[in-house]
Design a protein around this motif. Structure first.
Motif, PDB file in Angstrom:
ATOM      1  N   ILE A  84       0.825  -1.204   0.000  1.00 45.85           N
ATOM      2  CA  ILE A  84       0.000   0.000   0.000  1.00 45.85           C
ATOM      3  C   ILE A  84       0.867   1.264   0.000  1.00 45.85           C
ATOM      4  O   ILE A  84       0.546   2.239  -0.674  1.00 45.85           O
ATOM      5  N   GLU A  85       1.993   1.235   0.700  1.00 44.12           N
ATOM      6  CA  GLU A  85       2.879   2.399   0.749  1.00 44.12           C
ATOM      7  C   GLU A  85       3.443   2.714  -0.641  1.00 44.12           C
ATOM      8  O   GLU A  85       3.533   3.876  -1.039  1.00 44.12           O
ATOM      9  N   ASP A  86       3.842   1.664  -1.362  1.00 47.41           N
ATOM     10  CA  ASP A  86       4.406   1.857  -2.699  1.00 47.41           C
ATOM     11  C   ASP A  86       3.362   2.402  -3.670  1.00 47.41           C
ATOM     12  O   ASP A  86       3.639   3.293  -4.474  1.00 47.41           O
ATOM     13  N   VAL A  87       2.156   1.862  -3.594  1.00 47.27           N
ATOM     14  CA  VAL A  87       1.075   2.305  -4.475  1.00 47.27           C
ATOM     15  C   VAL A  87       0.737   3.772  -4.180  1.00 47.27           C
ATOM     16  O   VAL A  87       0.550   4.564  -5.104  1.00 47.27           O
ATOM     17  N   CYS A  88       0.699   4.118  -2.917  1.00 51.02           N
ATOM     18  CA  CYS A  88       0.413   5.509  -2.539  1.00 51.02           C
ATOM     19  C   CYS A  88       1.488   6.451  -3.080  1.00 51.02           C
ATOM     20  O   CYS A  88       1.184   7.535  -3.572  1.00 51.02           O
ATOM     21  N   ARG A  89       2.735   6.029  -2.987  1.00 53.95           N
ATOM     22  CA  ARG A  89       3.829   6.862  -3.489  1.00 53.95           C
ATOM     23  C   ARG A  89       3.726   7.019  -5.009  1.00 53.95           C
ATOM     24  O   ARG A  89       3.877   8.115  -5.536  1.00 53.95           O
ATOM     25  N   ILE A  90       3.423   5.934  -5.729  1.00 57.90           N
ATOM     26  CA  ILE A  90       3.316   5.986  -7.192  1.00 57.90           C
ATOM     27  C   ILE A  90       2.212   6.954  -7.627  1.00 57.90           C
ATOM     28  O   ILE A  90       2.386   7.736  -8.553  1.00 57.90           O
ATOM     29  N   TYR A  91       1.075   6.909  -6.931  1.00 55.75           N
ATOM     30  CA  TYR A  91      -0.074   7.721  -7.338  1.00 55.75           C
ATOM     31  C   TYR A  91      -0.186   9.037  -6.575  1.00 55.75           C
ATOM     32  O   TYR A  91      -1.129   9.799  -6.787  1.00 55.75           O
ATOM     33  N   GLY A  92       0.752   9.298  -5.695  1.00 59.24           N
ATOM     34  CA  GLY A  92       0.786  10.578  -4.998  1.00 59.24           C
ATOM     35  C   GLY A  92      -0.395  10.821  -4.077  1.00 59.24           C
ATOM     36  O   GLY A  92      -0.905  11.942  -3.997  1.00 59.24           O
ATOM     37  N   ILE A  93      -0.856   9.755  -3.396  1.00 59.39           N
ATOM     38  CA  ILE A  93      -1.957   9.905  -2.446  1.00 59.39           C
ATOM     39  C   ILE A  93      -1.551   9.257  -1.124  1.00 59.39           C
ATOM     40  O   ILE A  93      -0.627   8.447  -1.085  1.00 59.39           O
ATOM     41  N   ASN A  94      -2.261   9.607  -0.061  1.00 57.90           N
ATOM     42  CA  ASN A  94      -1.945   8.978   1.221  1.00 57.90           C
ATOM     43  C   ASN A  94      -2.803   7.726   1.420  1.00 57.90           C
ATOM     44  O   ASN A  94      -3.745   7.480   0.671  1.00 57.90           O
ATOM     45  N   LYS A  95      -2.463   6.958   2.457  1.00 52.64           N
ATOM     46  CA  LYS A  95      -3.156   5.686   2.706  1.00 52.64           C
ATOM     47  C   LYS A  95      -4.650   5.881   2.933  1.00 52.64           C
ATOM     48  O   LYS A  95      -5.461   5.098   2.425  1.00 52.64           O
ATOM     49  N   ASN A  96      -5.002   6.891   3.690  1.00 51.76           N
ATOM     50  CA  ASN A  96      -6.422   7.117   3.973  1.00 51.76           C
ATOM     51  C   ASN A  96      -7.202   7.393   2.697  1.00 51.76           C
ATOM     52  O   ASN A  96      -8.306   6.870   2.509  1.00 51.76           O
ATOM     53  N   LYS A  97      -6.647   8.209   1.816  1.00 49.99           N
ATOM     54  CA  LYS A  97      -7.316   8.515   0.539  1.00 49.99           C
ATOM     55  C   LYS A  97      -7.461   7.248  -0.305  1.00 49.99           C
ATOM     56  O   LYS A  97      -8.519   7.012  -0.901  1.00 49.99           O
ATOM     57  N   LEU A  98      -6.399   6.422  -0.332  1.00 46.43           N
ATOM     58  CA  LEU A  98      -6.465   5.167  -1.088  1.00 46.43           C
ATOM     59  C   LEU A  98      -7.558   4.254  -0.540  1.00 46.43           C
ATOM     60  O   LEU A  98      -8.337   3.671  -1.306  1.00 46.43           O
ATOM     61  N   GLN A  99      -7.654   4.163   0.780  1.00 47.55           N
ATOM     62  CA  GLN A  99      -8.686   3.310   1.385  1.00 47.55           C
ATOM     63  C   GLN A  99     -10.087   3.850   1.074  1.00 47.55           C
ATOM     64  O   GLN A  99     -11.006   3.079   0.790  1.00 47.55           O
ATOM     65  N   VAL A 100     -10.233   5.168   1.106  1.00 47.06           N
ATOM     66  CA  VAL A 100     -11.532   5.779   0.771  1.00 47.06           C
ATOM     67  C   VAL A 100     -11.908   5.453  -0.678  1.00 47.06           C
ATOM     68  O   VAL A 100     -13.049   5.097  -0.972  1.00 47.06           O
ATOM     69  N   ILE A 101     -10.938   5.572  -1.585  1.00 49.53           N
ATOM     70  CA  ILE A 101     -11.192   5.273  -3.002  1.00 49.53           C
ATOM     71  C   ILE A 101     -11.625   3.818  -3.168  1.00 49.53           C
ATOM     72  O   ILE A 101     -12.611   3.523  -3.853  1.00 49.53           O
ATOM     73  N   PHE A 102     -10.904   2.888  -2.536  1.00 49.23           N
ATOM     74  CA  PHE A 102     -11.241   1.470  -2.688  1.00 49.23           C
ATOM     75  C   PHE A 102     -12.591   1.141  -2.072  1.00 49.23           C
ATOM     76  O   PHE A 102     -13.370   0.378  -2.645  1.00 49.23           O
ATOM     77  N   ARG A 103     -12.878   1.712  -0.918  1.00 48.16           N
ATOM     78  CA  ARG A 103     -14.189   1.449  -0.298  1.00 48.16           C
ATOM     79  C   ARG A 103     -15.324   2.029  -1.148  1.00 48.16           C
ATOM     80  O   ARG A 103     -16.385   1.426  -1.262  1.00 48.16           O
ATOM     81  N   ARG A 104     -15.076   3.168  -1.768  1.00 50.48           N
ATOM     82  CA  ARG A 104     -16.108   3.809  -2.584  1.00 50.48           C
ATOM     83  C   ARG A 104     -16.449   2.966  -3.805  1.00 50.48           C
ATOM     84  O   ARG A 104     -17.619   2.785  -4.139  1.00 50.48           O
ATOM     85  N   TYR A 105     -15.437   2.450  -4.500  1.00 53.33           N
ATOM     86  CA  TYR A 105     -15.693   1.766  -5.765  1.00 53.33           C
ATOM     87  C   TYR A 105     -15.815   0.247  -5.649  1.00 53.33           C
ATOM     88  O   TYR A 105     -16.444  -0.373  -6.498  1.00 53.33           O
ATOM     89  N   SER A 106     -15.218  -0.359  -4.630  1.00 49.88           N
ATOM     90  CA  SER A 106     -15.304  -1.822  -4.539  1.00 49.88           C
ATOM     91  C   SER A 106     -16.019  -2.288  -3.281  1.00 49.88           C
ATOM     92  O   SER A 106     -16.398  -3.452  -3.195  1.00 49.88           O
ATOM     93  N   GLY A 107     -16.164  -1.395  -2.303  1.00 49.88           N
ATOM     94  CA  GLY A 107     -16.764  -1.799  -1.041  1.00 49.88           C
ATOM     95  C   GLY A 107     -15.781  -2.533  -0.141  1.00 49.88           C
ATOM     96  O   GLY A 107     -16.161  -3.041   0.908  1.00 49.88           O
ATOM     97  N   LEU A 108     -14.524  -2.614  -0.555  1.00 50.71           N
ATOM     98  CA  LEU A 108     -13.496  -3.343   0.188  1.00 50.71           C
ATOM     99  C   LEU A 108     -12.312  -2.438   0.478  1.00 50.71           C
ATOM    100  O   LEU A 108     -12.074  -1.471  -0.243  1.00 50.71           O
ATOM    101  N   SER A 109     -11.560  -2.802   1.494  1.00 48.08           N
ATOM    102  CA  SER A 109     -10.293  -2.110   1.726  1.00 48.08           C
ATOM    103  C   SER A 109      -9.298  -2.586   0.663  1.00 48.08           C
ATOM    104  O   SER A 109      -9.535  -3.583  -0.037  1.00 48.08           O
ATOM    105  N   TYR A 110      -8.176  -1.900   0.572  1.00 46.04           N
ATOM    106  CA  TYR A 110      -7.135  -2.277  -0.395  1.00 46.04           C
ATOM    107  C   TYR A 110      -6.688  -3.712  -0.164  1.00 46.04           C
ATOM    108  O   TYR A 110      -6.633  -4.517  -1.096  1.00 46.04           O
ATOM    109  N   HIS A 111      -6.398  -4.072   1.079  1.00 51.27           N
ATOM    110  CA  HIS A 111      -5.927  -5.429   1.381  1.00 51.27           C
ATOM    111  C   HIS A 111      -7.011  -6.475   1.140  1.00 51.27           C
ATOM    112  O   HIS A 111      -6.723  -7.566   0.641  1.00 51.27           O
ATOM    113  N   ASP A 112      -8.259  -6.162   1.489  1.00 48.28           N
ATOM    114  CA  ASP A 112      -9.348  -7.102   1.244  1.00 48.28           C
ATOM    115  C   ASP A 112      -9.575  -7.299  -0.255  1.00 48.28           C
ATOM    116  O   ASP A 112      -9.932  -8.392  -0.702  1.00 48.28           O
TER     117      ASP A 112
END
Length: 192
Positions: A84-112
């Motif tokens: 998750i840290e590497d993906v956040c760095r590549i896309y220039g977002i923080n972990k919380n934003k990434l989790q919000v994005i994944f929950r919004r579109y898939s209903g799951l956390s990044y790891h799930d």
């Protein structure tokens, strides 16, 4: 479908591994299973891209584009889906934003989401190839066959061998029913 260089590299790696399996001097009995698994990897990745390309027509937001690209990255290489840290760095977002994005579109956390993708791919390998559990574990990024076994059983409630046996039996039964129906059709040349 537009593909990034990373996605193309992932697909070329799969193709190269498939060709290498065919060209081995002393291939084992599972070389065709590895080829089938390699093709499944490519098709799954392309399906993810195609599906998300269609959905993106409804949602042109930057967050959806980020989500789509990360999903394609995950499906392209489940052996190394990206921390998750590497993906956040590549896309220039923080972990919380990434989790919000994944929950919004898939209903799951990044790891799930990664767990679900691994379960689905494992089920495909078990149902449609004869790959050994150790090979499936390796393809999905597990350090040992036992780790994969425990993961699969925990996530599905069924041992991998039991899942394989039941899905293969289900396909054989369905094919037998289809053959019986076809045999009754005078216009069908089913083997009797």
């Amino acid at each position: 479908i537009d593909m990034t260089e990373e996605q193309m590299d992932a697909y070329f790696r799969i193709c190269d591994a498939t060709v290498a399996a065919m060209e081995e001097e002393d291939p084992d009995k599972c070389w065709s299973c590895r080829i089938r698994a390699g093709l499944m990897d490519i098709l799954t990745g392309l399906e993810a891209q195609y599906t998300h390309k269609i959905e993106s027509r409804r949602d042109n937001s930057l967050t959806f584009a980020t989500y789509r690209n990360i999903v394609i990255l995950i499906h392209g290489d489940l052996m190394h889906p990206g921390r998750i840290e590497d993906v956040c760095r590549i896309y220039g977002i923080n972990k919380n934003k990434l989790q919000v994005i994944f929950r919004r579109y898939s209903g799951l956390s990044y790891h799930d989401f990664i767990k679900q993708a691994r379960v689905e791919r494992a089920q495909s390998y078990l149902a449609f190839t004869g790959l050994k559990l150790s090979e499936i574990a390796f393809r999905l990024g597990f350090s040992t066959e036992q780790h994969f076994y425990r993961f699969f059983k925990r996530e599905t409630g069924e041992a991998p061998a039991d899942f394989r046996k039941s899905t293969v039996k289900g396909r054989k039964d369905a094919f037998a029913r289809l053959a019986m129906v076809a045999a009754g059709d005078p216009g069908c040349y089913a083997v009797k």
